[in-house]
Design an enzyme around this catalytic site. Structure first.
Site, PDB file in Angstrom:
ATOM      1  N   ASP B  13      -9.280  -8.374  -3.762  1.00  0.00           N
ATOM      2  CA  ASP B  13      -8.697  -7.419  -2.736  1.00  0.00           C
ATOM      3  C   ASP B  13      -7.618  -7.842  -2.003  1.00  0.00           C
ATOM      4  O   ASP B  13      -7.073  -9.101  -2.346  1.00  0.00           O
ATOM      5  CB  ASP B  13      -9.731  -7.554  -1.412  1.00  0.00           C
ATOM      6  CG  ASP B  13      -9.224  -6.566  -0.327  1.00  0.00           C
ATOM      7  OD1 ASP B  13      -8.823  -5.721  -0.332  1.00  0.00           O
ATOM      8  OD2 ASP B  13      -9.161  -7.240   0.767  1.00  0.00           O
ATOM      9  N   TYR B  15      -5.313  -6.968   1.183  1.00  0.00           N
ATOM     10  CA  TYR B  15      -4.890  -7.193   2.466  1.00  0.00           C
ATOM     11  C   TYR B  15      -6.141  -7.966   3.185  1.00  0.00           C
ATOM     12  O   TYR B  15      -7.258  -7.623   3.295  1.00  0.00           O
ATOM     13  CB  TYR B  15      -4.685  -5.673   3.043  1.00  0.00           C
ATOM     14  CG  TYR B  15      -3.631  -4.870   2.596  1.00  0.00           C
ATOM     15  CD1 TYR B  15      -2.375  -5.133   2.527  1.00  0.00           C
ATOM     16  CD2 TYR B  15      -3.973  -3.846   1.458  1.00  0.00           C
ATOM     17  CE1 TYR B  15      -1.329  -4.559   1.956  1.00  0.00           C
ATOM     18  CE2 TYR B  15      -3.028  -3.072   1.000  1.00  0.00           C
ATOM     19  CZ  TYR B  15      -1.524  -3.376   1.011  1.00  0.00           C
ATOM     20  OH  TYR B  15      -0.502  -2.744   0.636  1.00  0.00           O
ATOM     21  N   ARG B  44      -5.371  -1.340  12.177  1.00  0.00           N
ATOM     22  CA  ARG B  44      -5.986  -1.692  11.043  1.00  0.00           C
ATOM     23  C   ARG B  44      -7.413  -1.007  11.074  1.00  0.00           C
ATOM     24  O   ARG B  44      -7.993  -0.486  10.033  1.00  0.00           O
ATOM     25  CB  ARG B  44      -6.311  -3.190  11.117  1.00  0.00           C
ATOM     26  CG  ARG B  44      -7.357  -3.677  10.169  1.00  0.00           C
ATOM     27  CD  ARG B  44      -6.692  -3.690   8.757  1.00  0.00           C
ATOM     28  NE  ARG B  44      -7.793  -4.309   7.802  1.00  0.00           N
ATOM     29  CZ  ARG B  44      -7.622  -3.881   6.286  1.00  0.00           C
ATOM     30  NH1 ARG B  44      -6.760  -2.995   6.008  1.00  0.00           N
ATOM     31  NH2 ARG B  44      -8.563  -4.645   5.705  1.00  0.00           N
ATOM     32  N   SER B 121      -7.115  -2.816  -4.918  1.00  0.00           N
ATOM     33  CA  SER B 121      -6.762  -2.782  -3.585  1.00  0.00           C
ATOM     34  C   SER B 121      -6.532  -1.079  -3.314  1.00  0.00           C
ATOM     35  O   SER B 121      -6.180  -0.234  -4.171  1.00  0.00           O
ATOM     36  CB  SER B 121      -5.302  -3.392  -3.249  1.00  0.00           C
ATOM     37  OG  SER B 121      -4.625  -2.851  -1.976  1.00  0.00           O
ATOM     38  N   ASN B 122      -6.658  -0.887  -2.192  1.00  0.00           N
ATOM     39  CA  ASN B 122      -6.490   0.565  -1.549  1.00  0.00           C
ATOM     40  C   ASN B 122      -5.187   0.934  -1.524  1.00  0.00           C
ATOM     41  O   ASN B 122      -4.408   1.982  -1.428  1.00  0.00           O
ATOM     42  CB  ASN B 122      -6.880   0.633  -0.023  1.00  0.00           C
ATOM     43  CG  ASN B 122      -8.371   0.964   0.117  1.00  0.00           C
ATOM     44  OD1 ASN B 122      -9.090   1.528  -0.960  1.00  0.00           O
ATOM     45  ND2 ASN B 122      -9.074   0.738   1.268  1.00  0.00           N
TER      46      ASN B 122
END
Lengths: 229, 229
Positions: B13, B15, B44, B121-122
């Site tokens: 991942d 972040y 967030r 990752s997003n």
């Protein structure tokens, strides 16, 4: 709003919309003085998070289990020693939440004006049945719809579709009412007309859709639903 | 852990796992003294909420847009007057986050021991490319995988599947590394072996699965991945 068909049925979210979760906070504060607000807030946040994650990963367990899991996490995170008795007492609150003061009158008024009425909730059937019985609302709803029927959670469209199927109406012939901004947004995505019960004056969620109407309580809903002259 | 196949590839991942979002908080506090922590926390929280809701309702927009929407909501909610210049400055932080101190060494060590390495990752492709370039990590990853390829977000299994497809491996031949408890849980549901970077000593999420291993930083990852004798 005159361009809309008159709404033939109204579907209500349960938690926070019809039923006040405030009593959970009060008990939490009795059990853990000074921490009740933090516990109930984190509990609710994790409860929603777990519904979204489980729905998105297709790992459904019912809302009773999700709610208990979220309570356990929230207590751990805050360093609170939650024994079995405390957990049972807090969970039991979810079966006997009070309605907001205006709810009974508004529902009876809408029923009197011929609207179909439903609950559409993440709650399990047992939880919703206990809530309605405790609040004396049993006879007001045409349908008490739980996502458990489709083993997923809002905002999956299969959850919202339970309401259109139950009434055999299109989404545009119904109004969906929720106090949760994300729930109202997803209801609008689904195609419902939407009414946001914005009890605490929150800003709109930034999800690219706005509720058709909003009010500080359900008291403003009947005027919104009344046919215009 | 000896019963497992040796992991042939590791997906990270981005972040919070490789990249430290702390600099966002610092800038937020410079722009809104005393409110930086509240703003970055709510930002967030809403950013994640919006990814889950959009994925669950099949309303994908990319992570840059979601991140900006979440920032706008967070500022509104906190009553902060966020002008275009402030918003641009805060958003730009997301393109130049620093890595945590151990990241470069750990990645080089794993690459040296023959592991395939990926980011999963997003983040949008543009965001991830900017991050890797800024941090000088361009040459370390075999794949930089963005959910944008499948127009959904974690924890949809199509997101995790990007990694197994990229390496042509089964989930059990890979280790998925994330600092986000929900991400690690969903990775385990998907079938990955999982390593939780638990930087702040959080309790496990109550989602019915545990990470196979955890550490306070990535520094403990190479020992976990080393073949046992």
């Amino acid at each position: 709003m005159n361009e809309h068909l008159p709404a033939r049925a109204v579907a209500f979210d349960a938690y926070g919309t019809l039923f006040d979760v405030h009593s959970v906070r009060q008990l939490a504060d009795t059990l853990f003085p000074g921490q009740g607000s933090a516990l109930s807030q984190l509990w609710r946040t994790k409860q929603l998070e777990y519904t979204w994650l489980r729905a998105l990963s297709d790992r459904y367990v019912d809302f009773w289990r999700v709610t208990e899991d979220a309570l356990r996490y929230a207590a751990n995170r805050l360093g609170l020693a939650l024994d079995d008795a405390d957990r049972t007492r807090l969970m039991d609150q979810y079966l006997r939440l009070l309605t907001f003061p205006e709810v009974g009158d508004v529902l009876r008024q809408l029923k009197g004006s011929g609207h179909g009425l439903a609950i559409l909730s993440n709650g399990s059937p047992e939880m919703l049945e206990a809530l309605c019985r405790h609040a004396g609302l049993d006879d007001l709803f045409d349908h008490v719809l739980s996502v458990d029927a489709v083993k997923t959670y809002k905002t999956d469209c299969r959850a919202y579709r339970l309401a259109t199927h139950a009434f055999n109406l299109s989404p545009r012939e119904m109004v969906f009412v929720s106090s949760n901004g994300w729930d109202v947004a997803a209801g609008a995505w689904f195609g419902f007309r939407t009414f946001w019960v914005n009890r605490t004056g929150l800003p709109h969620d930034e999800l690219g859709v706005a509720p058709e109407a909003e009010g500080a309580s359900l008291a403003e809903l009947p005027a919104f639903l009344a046919p215009r002259h």
